[in-house]
Design an enzyme around this catalytic site. Sequence first.
Site, PDB file in Angstrom:
ATOM      1  N   HIS A 232      73.590  -3.877 -54.279  1.00 59.20           N
ATOM      2  CA  HIS A 232      73.024  -3.819 -52.928  1.00 59.20           C
ATOM      3  C   HIS A 232      71.517  -3.585 -53.079  1.00 59.20           C
ATOM      4  O   HIS A 232      71.085  -2.943 -54.036  1.00 59.20           O
ATOM      5  CB  HIS A 232      73.690  -2.639 -52.209  1.00 59.20           C
ATOM      6  CG  HIS A 232      73.353  -2.500 -50.760  1.00 59.20           C
ATOM      7  ND1 HIS A 232      72.192  -1.922 -50.316  1.00 59.20           N
ATOM      8  CD2 HIS A 232      74.043  -2.844 -49.648  1.00 59.20           C
ATOM      9  CE1 HIS A 232      72.177  -1.907 -48.998  1.00 59.20           C
ATOM     10  NE2 HIS A 232      73.289  -2.470 -48.554  1.00 59.20           N
TER      11      HIS A 232
ATOM     12  N   ASP B  82      76.774   3.565 -57.833  1.00 57.76           N
ATOM     13  CA  ASP B  82      76.635   3.458 -56.381  1.00 57.76           C
ATOM     14  C   ASP B  82      78.038   3.499 -55.785  1.00 57.76           C
ATOM     15  O   ASP B  82      78.798   2.532 -55.885  1.00 57.76           O
ATOM     16  CB  ASP B  82      75.906   2.157 -56.031  1.00 57.76           C
ATOM     17  CG  ASP B  82      75.775   1.961 -54.523  1.00 57.76           C
ATOM     18  OD1 ASP B  82      76.389   2.738 -53.757  1.00 57.76           O
ATOM     19  OD2 ASP B  82      75.067   1.022 -54.111  1.00 57.76           O
TER      20      ASP B  82
ATOM     21  N   GLN C 232      80.680   2.129 -51.395  1.00 60.54           N
ATOM     22  CA  GLN C 232      81.904   1.431 -50.972  1.00 60.54           C
ATOM     23  C   GLN C 232      83.134   1.933 -51.717  1.00 60.54           C
ATOM     24  O   GLN C 232      84.216   1.344 -51.603  1.00 60.54           O
ATOM     25  CB  GLN C 232      81.758  -0.088 -51.209  1.00 60.54           C
ATOM     26  CG  GLN C 232      80.583  -0.735 -50.517  1.00 60.54           C
ATOM     27  CD  GLN C 232      80.753  -0.801 -49.003  1.00 60.54           C
ATOM     28  OE1 GLN C 232      81.826  -0.516 -48.453  1.00 60.54           O
ATOM     29  NE2 GLN C 232      79.687  -1.158 -48.310  1.00 60.54           N
TER      30      GLN C 232
ATOM     31  N   LYS D 100      79.719   5.738 -43.873  1.00 64.49           N
ATOM     32  CA  LYS D 100      80.763   4.788 -44.275  1.00 64.49           C
ATOM     33  C   LYS D 100      82.081   5.499 -44.557  1.00 64.49           C
ATOM     34  O   LYS D 100      83.047   4.880 -44.997  1.00 64.49           O
ATOM     35  CB  LYS D 100      80.328   4.021 -45.524  1.00 64.49           C
ATOM     36  CG  LYS D 100      79.144   3.077 -45.299  1.00 64.49           C
ATOM     37  CD  LYS D 100      78.959   2.171 -46.490  1.00 64.49           C
ATOM     38  CE  LYS D 100      77.554   1.674 -46.670  1.00 64.49           C
ATOM     39  NZ  LYS D 100      77.156   0.581 -45.785  1.00 64.49           N
TER      40      LYS D 100
ATOM     41  N   CYS E  98      72.595  -7.473 -47.447  1.00 70.33           N
ATOM     42  CA  CYS E  98      71.632  -6.752 -48.295  1.00 70.33           C
ATOM     43  C   CYS E  98      71.905  -6.995 -49.774  1.00 70.33           C
ATOM     44  O   CYS E  98      71.838  -6.073 -50.594  1.00 70.33           O
ATOM     45  CB  CYS E  98      71.649  -5.254 -48.012  1.00 70.33           C
ATOM     46  SG  CYS E  98      71.122  -4.840 -46.367  1.00 70.33           S
TER      47      CYS E  98
HETATM   48  C1  LIG Z   1      77.091  -0.854 -52.094  1.00 68.60           C
HETATM   49  C2  LIG Z   1      76.144  -0.206 -51.139  1.00 68.60           C
HETATM   50  N1  LIG Z   1      75.183   0.592 -51.598  1.00 68.60           N
HETATM   51  C3  LIG Z   1      74.322   1.212 -50.778  1.00 68.60           C
HETATM   52  C4  LIG Z   1      74.382   1.049 -49.421  1.00 68.60           C
HETATM   53  C5  LIG Z   1      73.356   1.723 -48.566  1.00 68.60           C
HETATM   54  O1  LIG Z   1      73.868   2.672 -47.708  1.00 68.60           O
HETATM   55  P1  LIG Z   1      72.882   3.325 -46.662  1.00 68.60           P
HETATM   56  O2  LIG Z   1      72.386   2.213 -45.806  1.00 68.60           O
HETATM   57  O3  LIG Z   1      73.710   4.297 -45.891  1.00 68.60           O
HETATM   58  O4  LIG Z   1      71.796   3.967 -47.421  1.00 68.60           O
HETATM   59  C6  LIG Z   1      75.373   0.227 -48.887  1.00 68.60           C
HETATM   60  C7  LIG Z   1      75.489   0.042 -47.425  1.00 68.60           C
HETATM   61  O5  LIG Z   1      75.232  -0.962 -46.834  1.00 68.60           O
HETATM   62  C8  LIG Z   1      76.271  -0.419 -49.765  1.00 68.60           C
HETATM   63  O6  LIG Z   1      77.226  -1.229 -49.298  1.00 68.60           O
END
Ligand SMILES: Cc1ncc(COP(=O)(O)O)c(C=O)c1O
Lengths: 184, 413
Positions: free
Chosen positions: B125, B201, B204, B227, B369
Site C-alpha cells: 500500500h 503492515d 488488513q 478497519k 492506493c
Molecule cells: C495494507 C494497508 N496498509 C495501510 C493502510 C493505511 O491505513 P490508514 O489509512 O488507516 O493509515 C491501508 C488502508 O487503506 C491498507 O490497506
Amino acid sequence: MAGLEDLYREIILDHYRNPRNRGELPVPPAHRTEGFNPLCGDEIVVYLSVTDGIVEDLRIGGQGCSISQSSASMMSAAVKGKTTAEARRTIATFKSMMSIHESTLDTSAGLASDPEIPEGVSSEDSGLDEDPSDELRPPSEAELTALGDLAALQGVVKFPVRIKCATLSWNTLAQGLDEIATSA
Amino acid sequence: MNTFDVAAIKADFPILQRCFNGRKIVYLDSAASSQRPEAVLDAMDTYYRTTHANVHRGVYAIAEEATRLFEEARHAYGRFVGAPDPAHEVVFTKNATEAVNLVAGTWGRANLGPGDHIVLTEMEHHANLVPWLMLSEQKGFSIRYIPVDRSGWLDLSDIDALLDGAKLLGVTLVSNVLGTLNPVAELAALAHAQGALVLADGAQFVPHMATSVTALGCDFLVATGHKMLGPTGIGMLWARRALLEEMPPFLGGGEMIRDVRLDGFTPNEVPWKFEAGTPPIAEAVGLAAALSYLEGLGMDAVRAHEIALTGYAMDALQHAYGDEIVLFGPDGPSNRGGVLSFAFKDLHPHDISQVLDAEGVCIRAGHHCAKPLMRKLDVSATARASFYVYNDEQDVEALVKALGKADELFGIG
Ligand SMILES: Cc1ncc(COP(=O)(O)O)c(C=O)c1O
C-alpha cells in the site's frame, strides 16, 4: 437521490459502445496530448491535426470508464472540422455545463455530493490554468442546444465524483490546442 | 457447527440498518474502513459524557480515570497482538500510515544512509511505500522490491539476493488489493538471518485473524483502528521494547518529554516518548471496546467466517459469470484475506460501482492506493468487494445480482 438514468443516458451508452474517432494519427504531423485522471488512473490521448486554424482531424486513444469514453467520443464529433476558436468555445460551454451545478450541489444533491471533492478541483487537478469567469458563467439555452448530444452529459453533475471523468478529454483537448498555438 | 450468528452481529451495527431506495445497505468495503458496533459508539459516548479529561496530567478523579482507560486500551491492544510487554510496546498514532512514518522518521532516519538498502514488495500500500521513498530521497539508500507473480503471490525466487545485506524488510501481511496472505514468518526468518529488521503492515490482517507478533517474527507491526470496528483517528505501532528504546523520538511537544530546559530536553520513557501532544483518548477507548467485541466473537471464528464467506463469494461469482469475471489474487480462500478484487467483462470499475451503488451495494473502485501494483496487473483500477464479520451470504448474492444489472445496462461483451 439522483437515479442511474440521469447518468447513463442512452446516447451516452451508444457513444461508449460505439466510440467515434477512436484511434491514432501519425505524429508528426499530428499533435499528441495525454490527459490523466489521478483519482482513478484513467488516461485519454488526444491526437490533433490542425491546419490553417481548423481541426481537420482528431483521434481518441486511452482507456477509461463509460463517462470519460463517451464524453471523449462526443467531443471528437463536436469539434471535428471546426475552427480552433469554435472548438475552444465548445470547450468553455461544456465545462461551464459541468461546473454551474457544482456550486448548488451542497444544498440539492444531499447524499450524492462528495465531500472529498472540493469545488473546482476538476480544473485544478488537470494542471490547466483556466479563466474562472468562463467556468462560472452558466451556458445560455442557445449554447446548450448547440452542444447537441453533449447535453446528455448534463446528468453527470449530479454525481460529483464523476465530473472529472466527463471533463478529462476536454481538458486534454484544451491543452493540445494550447500546445499547438504556442508552438506555431 | 456454526456459532457465528451473522444476523445478530449485523443487528449490532446501526449503520447497517440504514436504507437507500427502500433497501438496507450492503456494505462490502470494510477493507477501506469497517463499520462500528453499538458497543464502540457507546463506549466513546460514555467516555465523553462521564470521564473525559486530558491524560497523564491531572490528579483529579476523572483525569485519573481517563488515564487508566487510555493505558488499558494500550494494554488491550498489546495483548490482542501477543506483545511480550503489552504496556510498553504499543505506540498510538493517528493511523497505520503515521505508524509507518514514525518508523521511517525515527528508526529509518537513524539507521539508513548511502550504500544501504531496504526491501519492500510490489504489493505494498502507498502507506508502506511513500514514507520510504521520501526518506530515501533524503538519505540516499536504495529500495529493492520483491516482485508479484501472475497468480498474486510474492515471487521469492530471488529472495536471498534481494535480502543480502538489507537493513529492513517491509511487507504487508495481507494485500489490500489481491488479498494475498503473505508468508511473513518465513520471510522474517530469512530477513533476520541477513541482519535486517522486519516491518509488517497488519492493516488488513490484525482485524481479521488471531495475531501474534512473536509467531510472525516481525520487529514492527502497524495497524489502524478504523478497519477493525474501531474509530478513525487511531493507529497502532507495536515494536519490541528494546528497539523502541533505541529509537530517537518522532514528533516533539508535550507528553513525549521527561524534562525540558531552554537548551534541550530529555525524552520520556517508551512508549510515551513517541506520543507528542494530547493523544487520541476517546479513540483509544473506542478501540478497546472494538477489541473486546472481536474477542467476544473469537478471532479464530472471525477468520473461519471470512474464509467461508470469501470462498462462497468466489464460487458464486464464478458460477454466475464464468470466464467473464476475473478474480485477482491467489486461488483458495484460506490463502487470502477477505478482499476480492475483480474485473468484470469490459466494464470499468467506476461504472460497476456506480451501478452497484444504485442497488445499495457498496464496493470500491480505483487503484486502492497501490499504483505500482496496478501497473503490474496492467489495469488502471479494479473493483473490490471486501468482507467482515457482519457480512453474510445474502450480501454476496446482492453483489452477484447487482453485477447482472451492470451487465444489462452496458450490454457489451
Ligand atoms: C495494507 C494497508 N496498509 C495501510 C493502510 C493505511 O491505513 P490508514 O489509512 O488507516 O493509515 C491501508 C488502508 O487503506 C491498507 O490497506
